[in-house]
Design a protein around this motif. Structure first.
Motif, PDB file in Angstrom:
ATOM      1  N   SER A 152      51.811  53.412  66.572  1.00 29.68           N
ATOM      2  CA  SER A 152      51.766  52.485  67.706  1.00 29.68           C
ATOM      3  C   SER A 152      50.352  51.928  67.891  1.00 29.68           C
ATOM      4  N   ILE A 153      49.341  52.767  67.655  1.00 28.50           N
ATOM      5  CA  ILE A 153      47.953  52.302  67.748  1.00 28.50           C
ATOM      6  C   ILE A 153      47.669  51.273  66.667  1.00 28.50           C
ATOM      7  N   VAL A 154      48.113  51.552  65.441  1.00 27.96           N
ATOM      8  CA  VAL A 154      47.871  50.646  64.322  1.00 27.96           C
ATOM      9  C   VAL A 154      48.571  49.311  64.559  1.00 27.96           C
ATOM     10  N   LEU A 155      49.816  49.358  65.010  1.00 25.58           N
ATOM     11  CA  LEU A 155      50.568  48.120  65.239  1.00 25.58           C
ATOM     12  C   LEU A 155      49.947  47.299  66.363  1.00 25.58           C
ATOM     13  N   ARG A 156      49.485  47.966  67.393  1.00 26.90           N
ATOM     14  CA  ARG A 156      48.840  47.242  68.492  1.00 26.90           C
ATOM     15  C   ARG A 156      47.536  46.599  68.025  1.00 26.90           C
ATOM     16  N   ALA A 157      46.764  47.335  67.215  1.00 24.49           N
ATOM     17  CA  ALA A 157      45.513  46.783  66.683  1.00 24.49           C
ATOM     18  C   ALA A 157      45.797  45.603  65.751  1.00 24.49           C
ATOM     19  N   LEU A 158      46.856  45.716  64.942  1.00 22.84           N
ATOM     20  CA  LEU A 158      47.224  44.612  64.045  1.00 22.84           C
ATOM     21  C   LEU A 158      47.577  43.367  64.846  1.00 22.84           C
ATOM     22  N   ASP A 159      48.308  43.547  65.925  1.00 17.65           N
ATOM     23  CA  ASP A 159      48.714  42.413  66.758  1.00 17.65           C
ATOM     24  C   ASP A 159      47.511  41.729  67.403  1.00 17.65           C
ATOM     25  N   GLU A 160      46.436  42.486  67.633  1.00 18.57           N
ATOM     26  CA  GLU A 160      45.249  41.940  68.295  1.00 18.57           C
ATOM     27  C   GLU A 160      44.328  41.184  67.340  1.00 18.57           C
ATOM     28  N   ILE A 161      44.555  41.304  66.035  1.00 24.00           N
ATOM     29  CA  ILE A 161      43.694  40.624  65.058  1.00 24.00           C
ATOM     30  C   ILE A 161      43.924  39.114  65.120  1.00 24.00           C
ATOM     31  N   THR A 162      42.865  38.366  65.368  1.00 21.70           N
ATOM     32  CA  THR A 162      42.949  36.898  65.429  1.00 21.70           C
ATOM     33  C   THR A 162      41.705  36.293  64.788  1.00 21.70           C
TER      34      THR A 162
END
Length: 332
Positions: A152-162
């Protein structure tokens, strides 16, 4: 009645074929087994007993008892299965993602970075037994999240990459070196970097080949992916007055020779993704190549269910014996 029931010896059900044979034998032989008496008149017997009509029930009980014995011999049982898994070979993976302005190009739908994030999320979800970390790089690089088993941490961090979090540019060497730094202390039996870029190394103070040599030193395998169509792609070429990007056709330049060299040096592979489907296929291929060894133990608990059938057969045979030796003992 037989829901969730299995049979240890189902071959005994073939014995049911004997039951129709027994019924035919009884049908043709029963008259020969019954004594007969010829009389000129039966007026005196018109209020006779109903027992003669019920006598076939004795044979029926014997057949039912035989059927119950056959079912008991087949050993009906319920099965309770419990499992326990043990991961014997964990893999630590770092995904190094190019977030330069060229990742906003629209040759993949809706654009390169969004397409990558969707495919990468699917990849992360399919690696439940591994630890995964994220590194973002453009003109420089940084660790978005260290390797962790918390998806869940990894997926949230991935979503924040812009785009816009780093100075623009493509520092492939920096991205790879930062990824190596995240994995060098790992105790995992297998360490993997998945490095994706859509351009040419033009920034940073660490040469890509130097970073590749570091990966070799720490036993880290690197898969490289070149992202972008062949030819030209609708890409950011300038800024508008309001700060948004102006798009135009630009030639896609990917340093494939460098990416191949990095992969070969570290024992990985190079892939080229020219559209969404190929990008998905590449991550699926890497998912197959890097497998976590999981040892699964299954425990079976059986509960035998043949005893009620034995009891039923016994009761039927007892009733048949009692009826034959009491009600029908002197029956003609």
């Amino acid at each position: 009645m037989f829901e969730n029931i299995s049979f240890a010896n189902p071959q005994f059900f073939w014995l049911f074929l004997l039951l129709p044979v027994a019924m035919l034998w009884y049908f043709f032989k029963r008259k020969e087994q019954t004594a007969s008496l010829k009389m000129s008149s039966i007026k005196g017997f018109q209020k006779g007993s109903i027992l003669p009509k019920l006598k076939p029930a004795l044979f029926a009980m014997r057949l039912l008892a035989l059927a119950a014995i056959i079912v008991a011999m087949a050993r009906p049982q319920t099965e309770d299965i419990s499992t326990r898994t043990k991961t014997t070979k964990g893999i630590d993976i770092v995904m190094a993602i190019d977030v330069s302005s060229s990742m906003l190009a629209k040759d993949l739908k809706p654009y390169r970075l969004a397409a990558l994030k969707k495919v990468a999320a699917d990849f992360i979800n399919e690696r439940p037994n591994d630890r995964i970390g994220l590194v973002a790089y453009a003109g420089e690089s940084y660790t978005k999240t260290p390797i962790t088993s918390d998806k869940s941490i990894v997926l949230r961090a991935l979503d924040e990459i812009t785009y816009g979090q780093l100075n623009d540019g493509t520092a492939i060497g920096m991205g790879l070196a930062t990824s190596v730094n995240r994995l060098k202390e790992s105790k995992a039996l297998s360490k993997v970097i998945i490095l994706l870029t859509d351009g040419v190394n033009n920034s940073g103070f660490i040469e890509p080949q130097t970073a590749a040599d570091l990966a070799v030193e720490f036993g880290i395998k690197t898969y490289t992916i070149g992202l972008g169509t062949n030819g030209n792609a609708m890409s950011p070429i300038a800024y508008n007055a309001d700060g948004s990007f102006r798009y135009g056709m630009r030639e896609v330049e990917i340093d494939e020779s460098l990416l191949k060299s990095i992969a070969e040096t570290t024992g990985g592979q190079y892939f080229r993704a020219t559209d969404n489907k190929k990008l998905e296929a590449i991550y699926e291929e890497i998912n197959k190549l890097e497998k976590t060894e999981v040892e699964e133990f299954k425990y079976y608990k059986y509960e035998e269910k043949f005893r009620p059938w034995v009891y039923l057969a016994g009761v039927l045979l007892l009733l048949e014996w009692l009826a034959r030796n009491t009600l029908y003992r002197s029956f003609i």
